[in-house]
Design a protein around this motif. Sequence first.
Motif, PDB file in Angstrom:
ATOM      1  N   MET A   1       5.876 -14.537  -9.983  1.00 44.97           N
ATOM      2  CA  MET A   1       4.689 -15.304  -9.305  1.00 44.97           C
ATOM      3  C   MET A   1       4.091 -13.954  -8.289  1.00 44.97           C
ATOM      4  O   MET A   1       4.740 -13.141  -7.973  1.00 44.97           O
ATOM      5  CB  MET A   1       5.297 -16.069  -8.439  1.00 44.97           C
ATOM      6  N   GLN A   2       2.932 -14.195  -8.120  1.00 44.35           N
ATOM      7  CA  GLN A   2       2.014 -13.052  -7.660  1.00 44.35           C
ATOM      8  C   GLN A   2       2.492 -13.197  -5.954  1.00 44.35           C
ATOM      9  O   GLN A   2       2.806 -14.048  -5.310  1.00 44.35           O
ATOM     10  CB  GLN A   2       0.626 -13.477  -7.699  1.00 44.35           C
ATOM     11  N   ILE A   3       2.711 -12.060  -5.538  1.00 40.54           N
ATOM     12  CA  ILE A   3       3.092 -11.763  -3.881  1.00 40.54           C
ATOM     13  C   ILE A   3       1.971 -11.011  -3.139  1.00 40.54           C
ATOM     14  O   ILE A   3       1.543 -11.693  -2.309  1.00 40.54           O
ATOM     15  CB  ILE A   3       4.523 -11.195  -3.941  1.00 40.54           C
ATOM     16  N   CYS A  51       3.392 -21.903 -20.831  1.00 39.98           N
ATOM     17  CA  CYS A  51       4.094 -21.864 -19.434  1.00 39.98           C
ATOM     18  C   CYS A  51       5.583 -21.044 -19.983  1.00 39.98           C
ATOM     19  O   CYS A  51       6.432 -20.598 -19.263  1.00 39.98           O
ATOM     20  CB  CYS A  51       4.444 -22.714 -18.550  1.00 39.98           C
ATOM     21  N   GLN A  52       5.844 -21.600 -21.274  1.00 34.63           N
ATOM     22  CA  GLN A  52       7.173 -21.242 -21.804  1.00 34.63           C
ATOM     23  C   GLN A  52       7.089 -19.574 -22.258  1.00 34.63           C
ATOM     24  O   GLN A  52       7.953 -18.612 -22.292  1.00 34.63           O
ATOM     25  CB  GLN A  52       7.519 -21.856 -23.051  1.00 34.63           C
ATOM     26  N   SER A  72       1.730 -38.600 -13.791  1.00 39.48           N
ATOM     27  CA  SER A  72       3.011 -38.169 -14.571  1.00 39.48           C
ATOM     28  C   SER A  72       2.821 -36.843 -15.265  1.00 39.48           C
ATOM     29  O   SER A  72       3.748 -36.040 -15.546  1.00 39.48           O
ATOM     30  CB  SER A  72       3.040 -39.217 -15.972  1.00 39.48           C
ATOM     31  N   SER A  73       1.442 -36.248 -15.461  1.00 39.19           N
ATOM     32  CA  SER A  73       1.268 -34.968 -15.705  1.00 39.19           C
ATOM     33  C   SER A  73       1.938 -33.890 -14.718  1.00 39.19           C
ATOM     34  O   SER A  73       2.363 -32.940 -15.184  1.00 39.19           O
ATOM     35  CB  SER A  73      -0.286 -34.785 -15.790  1.00 39.19           C
ATOM     36  N   VAL A  74       1.889 -34.301 -13.677  1.00 38.47           N
ATOM     37  CA  VAL A  74       2.376 -33.387 -12.361  1.00 38.47           C
ATOM     38  C   VAL A  74       3.766 -33.153 -12.560  1.00 38.47           C
ATOM     39  O   VAL A  74       4.487 -32.151 -12.798  1.00 38.47           O
ATOM     40  CB  VAL A  74       2.210 -34.065 -11.159  1.00 38.47           C
ATOM     41  N   SER A  80       8.358 -27.807 -16.313  1.00 42.82           N
ATOM     42  CA  SER A  80       7.648 -26.764 -17.248  1.00 42.82           C
ATOM     43  C   SER A  80       7.766 -25.432 -16.492  1.00 42.82           C
ATOM     44  O   SER A  80       7.985 -24.382 -16.960  1.00 42.82           O
ATOM     45  CB  SER A  80       6.704 -26.873 -18.002  1.00 42.82           C
ATOM     46  N   ALA A  81       7.262 -25.559 -15.088  1.00 47.03           N
ATOM     47  CA  ALA A  81       6.815 -24.438 -14.439  1.00 47.03           C
ATOM     48  C   ALA A  81       7.419 -24.680 -12.792  1.00 47.03           C
ATOM     49  O   ALA A  81       6.781 -24.709 -12.181  1.00 47.03           O
ATOM     50  CB  ALA A  81       5.576 -23.820 -14.360  1.00 47.03           C
TER      51      ALA A  81
END
Length: 321
Positions: A1-3, A51-52, A72-74, A80-81
Amino acid sequence: MQIESEAPIRMLLIEDSEHDAEFIGMMLKRAPEIEVRIDRATTLAEAVEACQRDEFDIVLLDLGLPDSSGTSSVTRMRASAPRTPIVVLTGDDRSSTGMEAIDLGAQDYLTKQHMVAGVLTRMMKHSIQRHNRLIKAQSEALRDGLTGLANRRAFDAELQRRLSDFQRHRHPFCLALLDIDHFKSVNDRWGHDVGDEVIRAVAGELNHNLRPTDHVARYGGEEFAIVLSMTKLVDAKNVILRRCLSISDLVIGGPQLRVTVSCGLAEIRDQEDSGTIVSRTDKALYAAKHAGRNRVMLHRGAGVIDEFQPNDSVQRLVGKP
């Protein structure tokens, strides 16, 4: 993840509408305060696969997809992520929908009717910053302050994950519990500062050269736990013995101390829960201490506990003064 905020933000846009995807891309391209690299998925299944394969700084998720609709998508994207912030896009202007998305793990939400460049870019940056702070806080809460290893809480969660994986997919794993021999005498003779140095040295050696998928934790006091994923007992015992041998070779601190460890080891079995495998491993550890310490004992199930007899390729663990 970007910092670092100066680096380009890598975004996964999950949007099936060509028109909306083009509009979002155009807005972000024209925004002077942010640089974004966009990967796009048109279905939730494509997004999960992406994401995999890759890691993203942020996910922009439309709630109206061909293969998934609503909040439900959330839930599915969060699974997954888990380390990636999610901003929800929705055509539903009811605040209850956005709040439900946040309750399920989204960082923020934006209705398409009110989507403008300044609001979207500001929301993205703030969502990344908030999520980074959350991940850092969670990581610190799961770390042992003395050793930097995972703590007991993190171990419990990892053990439960491995158990669920075994129950679903039959992926084996082994659990090892290790205890520093005669640790009380170290504290009594040299003081707690030297005792802490011993604990840190043993922790570092246990964590050395293990696979990234293995999980080392400080279980409590001078005791440690290792979860060896995708590993049968026949392989785990050599791995653990080498770690015990490397610990016995350490020369620690000003007093030039040498220490040894006792270890109990067990492999997950059918119908077991986390409490059962911990209990079996702990019994093997107790047997190692009772047998004279500085050794590895195996719990093979059905009450069978015996000492690991290494093969010719592995040096025998022996006592040291």
